[in-house]
Design a protein around this motif. Structure first.
Motif, PDB file in Angstrom:
ATOM      1  N   ARG A 138       0.833  -1.209   0.000  1.00 13.12           N
ATOM      2  CA  ARG A 138       0.000   0.000   0.000  1.00 13.12           C
ATOM      3  C   ARG A 138       0.866   1.257   0.000  1.00 13.12           C
ATOM      4  N   GLU A 139       1.938   1.238   0.771  1.00  9.21           N
ATOM      5  CA  GLU A 139       2.847   2.381   0.807  1.00  9.21           C
ATOM      6  C   GLU A 139       3.448   2.631  -0.571  1.00  9.21           C
ATOM      7  N   ALA A 140       3.917   1.570  -1.231  1.00 11.23           N
ATOM      8  CA  ALA A 140       4.519   1.720  -2.554  1.00 11.23           C
ATOM      9  C   ALA A 140       3.521   2.278  -3.559  1.00 11.23           C
ATOM     10  N   ALA A 141       2.290   1.818  -3.478  1.00  5.08           N
ATOM     11  CA  ALA A 141       1.272   2.293  -4.413  1.00  5.08           C
ATOM     12  C   ALA A 141       1.023   3.791  -4.245  1.00  5.08           C
ATOM     13  N   GLU A 142       1.177   4.301  -3.034  1.00  9.90           N
ATOM     14  CA  GLU A 142       0.989   5.728  -2.791  1.00  9.90           C
ATOM     15  C   GLU A 142       2.171   6.551  -3.288  1.00  9.90           C
ATOM     16  N   ILE A 143       3.389   5.994  -3.226  1.00 15.18           N
ATOM     17  CA  ILE A 143       4.586   6.754  -3.587  1.00 15.18           C
ATOM     18  C   ILE A 143       4.840   6.739  -5.091  1.00 15.18           C
ATOM     19  N   LEU A 144       4.652   5.607  -5.728  1.00 16.62           N
ATOM     20  CA  LEU A 144       4.942   5.482  -7.154  1.00 16.62           C
ATOM     21  C   LEU A 144       3.985   6.316  -7.999  1.00 16.62           C
ATOM     22  N   ASP A 145       4.536   6.954  -9.026  1.00 16.83           N
ATOM     23  CA  ASP A 145       3.678   7.553 -10.047  1.00 16.83           C
ATOM     24  C   ASP A 145       3.155   6.469 -10.985  1.00 16.83           C
ATOM     25  N   ALA A 146       4.030   5.531 -11.321  1.00 15.06           N
ATOM     26  CA  ALA A 146       3.616   4.422 -12.179  1.00 15.06           C
ATOM     27  C   ALA A 146       2.690   3.490 -11.408  1.00 15.06           C
ATOM     28  N   PRO A 147       1.724   2.902 -12.064  1.00  8.49           N
ATOM     29  CA  PRO A 147       0.950   1.854 -11.396  1.00  8.49           C
ATOM     30  C   PRO A 147       1.842   0.645 -11.137  1.00  8.49           C
ATOM     31  N   ILE A 148       1.608  -0.039 -10.035  1.00 10.97           N
ATOM     32  CA  ILE A 148       2.299  -1.305  -9.794  1.00 10.97           C
ATOM     33  C   ILE A 148       1.706  -2.320 -10.768  1.00 10.97           C
TER      34      ILE A 148
END
Length: 265
Positions: A138-148
């Motif tokens: 969830r943290e990564a999804a908030e930080i990344l501009d690209a979709p996971i």
């Protein structure tokens, strides 16, 4: 960039002999595989790239994925080592670039923007993560501009990852399952083998077909005849009762569980 489609893939972890790795990748592609997974940690990107080049298959038809080593996750190292991975693979881009483990030099606020930058520069088409916990995902999804685009984790009939499968549906990314045969333990699992025998399937085909039916993209490591055997899982006719029987198996434990993994902290 269109959404990433990930068919059943060839895993190359522990394909350490360069000649065997090169031949296996080429044979898999010519047998119909269109997804090859490697990593800096596997120390075989050169052989994987040679296998891709050897096969009589259009490069653009193959999803090539690699992963940045945990020690290389500081931003400058991400940029430098990603380019070195491309050099070893003999490619100008990969389709999917993963954070291999959120350990070592991983700092989400610093590491993940470096992956965004590689995507913007055209060195990777998609960004993925591997071995993340739900909170880290969830943290990564908030930080990344690209979709996971993908989350790669251990997943097999004795370790089914229901929470992460649910999150994959929630975030609309692919869950990629490594060790989909439980590192071979399913071949000695009497309860699982009985389900396979009742349905006239090999344990390998049943395990991989279960994963595909449950929305997981398995990436079995295989050599020789097992490469083509595993491909039989694609389109295999598996009755719902067999899939339900696998769903009901008693959960087991991880086969890959390093002390510094995020779930152990």
């Amino acid at each position: 960039m269109p959404p990433l489609e990930l068919p059943l893939g060839l895993g190359t972890s522990r394909l350490d002999d360069p000649a065997e790795c090169r031949a296996t990748v080429a044979a898999a592609l010519e047998a119909g595989y269109r997804h090859v997974d490697t990593a800096q940690m596997y120390d075989n990107e050169t052989a994987v790239g040679e296998g891709i080049a050897t096969a009589d298959v259009d490069r653009d038809d193959v999803v090539v994925a690699t992963k940045i080593h945990p020690d290389n996750l500081a931003p400058a190292d991400v940029r430098e080592t990603a380019r070195k991975s491309l050099d070893r693979l003999g490619l100008d881009r990969v389709d999917l670039l993963y954070v291999h483990w959120p350990t070592g030099a991983y700092d989400p606020d610093a590491t993940l923007p470096a992956f965004d930058a590689l995507r913007e520069a055209g060195l990777t088409d998609h960004v993925g993560v591997s071995n993340f916990t739900p909170d880290l995902l969830r943290e990564a999804a908030e930080i990344l501009d690209a979709p996971i685009a993908a989350h790669q984790v251990e997943c097999h009939p004795r370790f089914q990852q229901p929470e992460l499968r649910g999150l994959a549906a929630e975030f609309d990314h692919q869950l990629v399952g490594y060790s989909p045969l439980a590192r071979g333990d399913l071949f000695d699992d009497d309860e699982f083998k009985r389900v396979a025998e009742r349905n006239g399937l090999s344990p390998a085909v049943l395990a991989l077909a279960w994963a595909l039916a449950r929305g997981v993209t398995p990436i079995p490591k295989a050599t020789g005849d097992h490469v083509t055997e595993n491909r039989r899982a694609v389109g295999a006719d598996v009755p719902k009762a067999a899939l339900d029987a696998i769903d009901a198996l008693e959960p087991g434990t991880r086969r890959i569980d390093p002390d510094d993994a995020a779930w152990n902290r």
